[in-house]
Scaffold this motif. Structure first.
Motif, PDB file in Angstrom:
ATOM      1  N   VAL A  35      -2.781  -4.278 -15.546  1.00 33.28           N
ATOM      2  CA  VAL A  35      -3.015  -3.104 -14.706  1.00 33.28           C
ATOM      3  C   VAL A  35      -3.561  -3.527 -13.345  1.00 33.28           C
ATOM      4  CG1 VAL A  35      -4.348  -0.975 -14.478  1.00 33.28           C
ATOM      5  CG2 VAL A  35      -3.388  -1.609 -16.693  1.00 33.28           C
ATOM      6  N   ALA A  36      -4.472  -4.496 -13.328  1.00 34.43           N
ATOM      7  CA  ALA A  36      -5.083  -4.936 -12.070  1.00 34.43           C
ATOM      8  C   ALA A  36      -4.056  -5.565 -11.143  1.00 34.43           C
ATOM      9  CB  ALA A  36      -6.209  -5.928 -12.368  1.00 34.43           C
ATOM     10  N   VAL A  37      -3.255  -6.483 -11.666  1.00 35.19           N
ATOM     11  CA  VAL A  37      -2.279  -7.171 -10.817  1.00 35.19           C
ATOM     12  C   VAL A  37      -1.181  -6.207 -10.374  1.00 35.19           C
ATOM     13  CG1 VAL A  37      -0.660  -9.102 -10.674  1.00 35.19           C
ATOM     14  CG2 VAL A  37      -2.781  -9.359 -11.954  1.00 35.19           C
ATOM     15  N   ALA A  38      -0.763  -5.302 -11.262  1.00 36.31           N
ATOM     16  CA  ALA A  38       0.232  -4.301 -10.869  1.00 36.31           C
ATOM     17  C   ALA A  38      -0.319  -3.384  -9.781  1.00 36.31           C
ATOM     18  CB  ALA A  38       0.661  -3.491 -12.081  1.00 36.31           C
ATOM     19  N   SER A  39      -1.602  -3.066  -9.838  1.00 36.15           N
ATOM     20  CA  SER A  39      -2.220  -2.237  -8.800  1.00 36.15           C
ATOM     21  C   SER A  39      -2.238  -2.969  -7.464  1.00 36.15           C
ATOM     22  CB  SER A  39      -3.644  -1.862  -9.215  1.00 36.15           C
ATOM     23  OG  SER A  39      -3.650  -1.143 -10.425  1.00 36.15           O
ATOM     24  N   VAL A  40      -2.540  -4.260  -7.495  1.00 39.38           N
ATOM     25  CA  VAL A  40      -2.501  -5.054  -6.266  1.00 39.38           C
ATOM     26  C   VAL A  40      -1.084  -5.078  -5.700  1.00 39.38           C
ATOM     27  CG1 VAL A  40      -2.797  -7.366  -5.306  1.00 39.38           C
ATOM     28  CG2 VAL A  40      -4.474  -6.467  -6.909  1.00 39.38           C
ATOM     29  N   ALA A  41      -0.107  -5.241  -6.581  1.00 33.69           N
ATOM     30  CA  ALA A  41       1.289  -5.242  -6.129  1.00 33.69           C
ATOM     31  C   ALA A  41       1.652  -3.909  -5.475  1.00 33.69           C
ATOM     32  CB  ALA A  41       2.206  -5.527  -7.311  1.00 33.69           C
ATOM     33  N   LEU A  42       1.180  -2.813  -6.060  1.00 37.64           N
ATOM     34  CA  LEU A  42       1.438  -1.493  -5.476  1.00 37.64           C
ATOM     35  C   LEU A  42       0.769  -1.371  -4.114  1.00 37.64           C
ATOM     36  CD1 LEU A  42       2.504   1.404  -5.647  1.00 37.64           C
ATOM     37  CD2 LEU A  42       0.414   2.009  -6.903  1.00 37.64           C
ATOM     38  N   GLY A  43      -0.487  -1.839  -4.020  1.00 40.94           N
ATOM     39  CA  GLY A  43      -1.196  -1.758  -2.752  1.00 40.94           C
ATOM     40  C   GLY A  43      -0.518  -2.550  -1.653  1.00 40.94           C
ATOM     41  N   VAL A  44      -0.027  -3.748  -1.977  1.00 41.66           N
ATOM     42  CA  VAL A  44       0.659  -4.569  -0.986  1.00 41.66           C
ATOM     43  C   VAL A  44       2.007  -3.954  -0.616  1.00 41.66           C
ATOM     44  CG1 VAL A  44       1.612  -6.850  -0.523  1.00 41.66           C
ATOM     45  CG2 VAL A  44      -0.512  -6.637  -1.788  1.00 41.66           C
ATOM     46  N   THR A  45       2.684  -3.385  -1.613  1.00 39.08           N
ATOM     47  CA  THR A  45       3.996  -2.777  -1.346  1.00 39.08           C
ATOM     48  C   THR A  45       3.866  -1.584  -0.411  1.00 39.08           C
ATOM     49  OG1 THR A  45       4.760  -3.476  -3.528  1.00 39.08           O
ATOM     50  CG2 THR A  45       6.030  -1.760  -2.419  1.00 39.08           C
ATOM     51  N   VAL A  46       2.864  -0.747  -0.656  1.00 38.38           N
ATOM     52  CA  VAL A  46       2.655   0.419   0.203  1.00 38.38           C
ATOM     53  C   VAL A  46       2.277   0.008   1.620  1.00 38.38           C
ATOM     54  CG1 VAL A  46       1.229   2.488   0.507  1.00 38.38           C
ATOM     55  CG2 VAL A  46       2.054   1.882  -1.747  1.00 38.38           C
ATOM     56  N   ALA A  47       1.695  -1.189   1.771  1.00 39.96           N
ATOM     57  CA  ALA A  47       1.309  -1.666   3.100  1.00 39.96           C
ATOM     58  C   ALA A  47       2.495  -2.125   3.933  1.00 39.96           C
ATOM     59  CB  ALA A  47       0.303  -2.807   2.959  1.00 39.96           C
ATOM     60  N   VAL A  48       3.656  -2.326   3.311  1.00 41.74           N
ATOM     61  CA  VAL A  48       4.856  -2.688   4.077  1.00 41.74           C
ATOM     62  C   VAL A  48       5.208  -1.512   4.990  1.00 41.74           C
ATOM     63  CG1 VAL A  48       7.292  -3.313   3.934  1.00 41.74           C
ATOM     64  CG2 VAL A  48       5.659  -4.209   2.243  1.00 41.74           C
ATOM     65  N   PRO A  49       5.312  -1.729   6.300  1.00 41.23           N
ATOM     66  CA  PRO A  49       5.504  -0.605   7.231  1.00 41.23           C
ATOM     67  C   PRO A  49       6.681   0.283   6.883  1.00 41.23           C
ATOM     68  CG  PRO A  49       5.000  -2.613   8.438  1.00 41.23           C
ATOM     69  CD  PRO A  49       5.178  -3.015   7.011  1.00 41.23           C
ATOM     70  N   GLU A  50       7.813  -0.306   6.517  1.00 44.37           N
ATOM     71  CA  GLU A  50       8.997   0.502   6.217  1.00 44.37           C
ATOM     72  C   GLU A  50       8.776   1.388   4.997  1.00 44.37           C
ATOM     73  OE1 GLU A  50      10.185  -3.154   8.433  1.00 44.37           O
ATOM     74  OE2 GLU A  50       8.923  -2.714   6.693  1.00 44.37           O
ATOM     75  N   ILE A  51       8.105   0.837   3.986  1.00 48.43           N
ATOM     76  CA  ILE A  51       7.843   1.626   2.781  1.00 48.43           C
ATOM     77  C   ILE A  51       6.800   2.705   3.060  1.00 48.43           C
ATOM     78  CG2 ILE A  51       6.919   1.510   0.431  1.00 48.43           C
ATOM     79  CD1 ILE A  51       8.181  -1.217   0.146  1.00 48.43           C
ATOM     80  N   ALA A  52       5.759   2.345   3.812  1.00 47.60           N
ATOM     81  CA  ALA A  52       4.747   3.342   4.158  1.00 47.60           C
ATOM     82  C   ALA A  52       5.363   4.497   4.939  1.00 47.60           C
ATOM     83  CB  ALA A  52       3.640   2.680   4.973  1.00 47.60           C
ATOM     84  N   LEU A  53       6.254   4.188   5.881  1.00 46.12           N
ATOM     85  CA  LEU A  53       6.900   5.239   6.673  1.00 46.12           C
ATOM     86  C   LEU A  53       7.775   6.120   5.798  1.00 46.12           C
ATOM     87  CD1 LEU A  53       7.278   6.335   9.525  1.00 46.12           C
ATOM     88  CD2 LEU A  53       9.195   4.757   9.808  1.00 46.12           C
ATOM     89  N   ALA A  54       8.501   5.499   4.859  1.00 50.36           N
ATOM     90  CA  ALA A  54       9.351   6.283   3.962  1.00 50.36           C
ATOM     91  C   ALA A  54       8.518   7.206   3.076  1.00 50.36           C
ATOM     92  CB  ALA A  54      10.203   5.341   3.111  1.00 50.36           C
ATOM     93  N   ILE A  55       7.366   6.717   2.615  1.00 51.20           N
ATOM     94  CA  ILE A  55       6.489   7.550   1.779  1.00 51.20           C
ATOM     95  C   ILE A  55       5.920   8.716   2.587  1.00 51.20           C
ATOM     96  CG2 ILE A  55       4.303   7.569   0.513  1.00 51.20           C
ATOM     97  CD1 ILE A  55       4.915   4.718  -0.371  1.00 51.20           C
ATOM     98  N   ASP A  56       5.481   8.433   3.807  1.00 54.66           N
ATOM     99  CA  ASP A  56       4.896   9.491   4.642  1.00 54.66           C
ATOM    100  C   ASP A  56       5.927  10.544   5.034  1.00 54.66           C
ATOM    101  OD1 ASP A  56       2.356   8.371   4.575  1.00 54.66           O
ATOM    102  OD2 ASP A  56       2.753   7.084   6.299  1.00 54.66           O
ATOM    103  N   ASN A  57       7.178  10.158   5.107  1.00 58.82           N
ATOM    104  CA  ASN A  57       8.226  11.117   5.461  1.00 58.82           C
ATOM    105  C   ASN A  57       8.496  12.123   4.343  1.00 58.82           C
ATOM    106  OD1 ASN A  57       8.650  10.100   8.030  1.00 58.82           O
ATOM    107  ND2 ASN A  57      10.260   8.693   7.377  1.00 58.82           N
ATOM    108  N   LEU A  58       7.922  11.863   3.142  1.00 65.44           N
ATOM    109  CA  LEU A  58       8.068  12.828   2.056  1.00 65.44           C
ATOM    110  C   LEU A  58       7.253  14.094   2.306  1.00 65.44           C
ATOM    111  CD1 LEU A  58       7.822  10.395  -1.004  1.00 65.44           C
ATOM    112  CD2 LEU A  58       9.896  11.385  -0.008  1.00 65.44           C
ATOM    113  N   LEU A  59       6.223  13.986   3.144  1.00 64.77           N
ATOM    114  CA  LEU A  59       5.400  15.138   3.467  1.00 64.77           C
ATOM    115  C   LEU A  59       6.025  15.945   4.600  1.00 64.77           C
ATOM    116  CD1 LEU A  59       1.832  13.520   3.355  1.00 64.77           C
ATOM    117  CD2 LEU A  59       2.951  14.901   1.591  1.00 64.77           C
ATOM    118  N   PRO A  60       5.691  17.209   4.718  1.00 67.66           N
ATOM    119  CA  PRO A  60       6.248  18.034   5.796  1.00 67.66           C
ATOM    120  C   PRO A  60       5.815  17.505   7.162  1.00 67.66           C
ATOM    121  CG  PRO A  60       5.234  19.388   4.098  1.00 67.66           C
ATOM    122  CD  PRO A  60       4.847  17.978   3.797  1.00 67.66           C
ATOM    123  N   HIS A  61       6.626  17.780   8.178  1.00 69.34           N
ATOM    124  CA  HIS A  61       6.283  17.364   9.530  1.00 69.34           C
ATOM    125  C   HIS A  61       5.023  18.088   9.983  1.00 69.34           C
ATOM    126  CE1 HIS A  61       9.900  15.040  10.249  1.00 69.34           C
ATOM    127  NE2 HIS A  61      10.623  16.034   9.729  1.00 69.34           N
TER     128      HIS A  61
END
Length: 340
Positions: A35-61
């Motif tokens: 669980v700990a290492v998977a959480s770190v992997a999730l945290g690093v993945t979300v920090a990727v600019p392209e992924i972070a932007l894609a996630i934020d685009n799920l919310l309304p403008h």
């Protein structure tokens, strides 16, 4: 590019930990590490600019930019601290295997409540909880440092956790001074340090597996010539119906096969008066056994007392000592010439 690579490496480490749980009993501590290492992997993945932007685009403008990605990232690091705290709790003498599950349930429950508060109220609360969790982990790690395979893994993991604590504290300070966040599509503040922390944690989590594999590879290389010679003389020591095994098991098997072959060559347990008593020096004893193994029909006489590992040394270490000495014998040179 480095953020993508870091995320990939941490996910690989998480997969390795999952595989270890599948082949070994799924204890509370092992599951917590996954669980700990998977959480770190999730945290690093979300920090990727392209992924972070894609996630934020799920919310309304019009919604605050980075709201969703920041929340997921904060929750991921908080979950890492929570899961690793379970592992740290298991290392304290007052915690037994019987009550570890109850303690783990309390820690996970508190962590999930902290995640809920973080997402619903304040990310600063999440970073503060992460700092406290990481400090508990660092203190526990420092108490359990030693120069063993496990100790080295704990040291690497603890170093990464200490870096997470420091970066989390800086996140709190930035929130207090209302520091501006990075522009959409750009790496977040402090991303190199987060990368280093994530890689240290991932590497520390799989250090035992990596070191044991490397040591097994080194052992196989060192005893290769001696193993080929002894198995060539006594092929019966090899079980030909053995299925494919891991590198560590293959190294253990070859050590056992060399010991069995040496034992058979010495006469199968017969004590010979002409062999004399083995010396206390491991180097002298290994050198004589190696010269006898290279030329069993020569003047040197060996019995089972010489074959047995000396006191204070493991069979692996003893076979390695013989193999190193064997490299300089005439029999080894002849074997090398014949193989060419």
């Amino acid at each position: 590019m480095t953020l993508w690579l870091a995320a990939l490496l941490v996910w690989v480490a998480a997969g390795a930990r999952v595989g270890r749980v599948l082949v070994k009993p799924a204890t509370t501590a092992r599951v917590a590490i996954v669980v700990a290492v998977a959480s770190v992997a999730l945290g690093v993945t979300v920090a990727v600019p392209e992924i972070a932007l894609a996630i934020d685009n799920l919310l309304p403008h019009g919604v605050h930019p980075g709201l969703l990605s920041d929340g997921i990232g904060t929750a991921a690091w908080l979950l890492f601290a929570t899961a690793t705290s379970v592992v740290a709790a298991a290392a304290w003498p007052v915690v037994s295997r019987r009550n570890l599950r109850q303690i783990a349930a309390l820690i996970y429950g508190g962590g999930l409540v902290a995640v809920a508060i973080t997402l619903a109220w304040s990310y600063t609360f999440g970073w503060l909880s992460t700092v406290f969790g990481c400090l508990f982990i660092v203190v526990t790690g420092l108490r359990n440092l030693d120069w063993t395979t496990l100790g080295r893994g704990v040291a690497i993991y603890t170093t990464g956790t200490a870096l997470v604590a420091g970066m989390s504290a800086l996140q709190i300070r930035r929130a207090m001074i209302d520091a501006p966040r990075s522009a959409p599509g750009q790496p977040e503040w402090g991303w190199p340090a987060w990368e280093v922390a994530a890689l240290l944690i991932a590497f520390g989590a799989i250090w035992i597996v990596v070191e044991l594999w490397l040591r097994a590879r080194v052992l196989l290389h060192r005893i290769r010539l001696l193993h080929r010679v002894m198995v060539g003389r006594f092929p019966e020591v090899v079980a030909h119906d053995q299925p494919g095994t891991s590198t560590q098991l293959r190294a253990s098997d070859q050590v056992a096969q060399i010991m069995d072959a040496l034992y058979l060559q010495s006469g199968g347990g017969v004590e010979l008066r002409t062999a004399g008593q083995p010396p206390a020096s491991i180097a002298q004893r290994a050198d004589r056994v190696a010269r006898w193994a290279g030329n069993p029909l020569g003047e040197i006489v060996i019995d089972a007392r010489w074959i047995a590992p000396p006191e204070g040394i493991s069979p692996r270490g003893w076979v390695q000592a013989i193999a190193r000495a064997f490299e300089t014998t005439d029999g080894a040179h002849a074997e090398k010439s014949a193989s060419r």
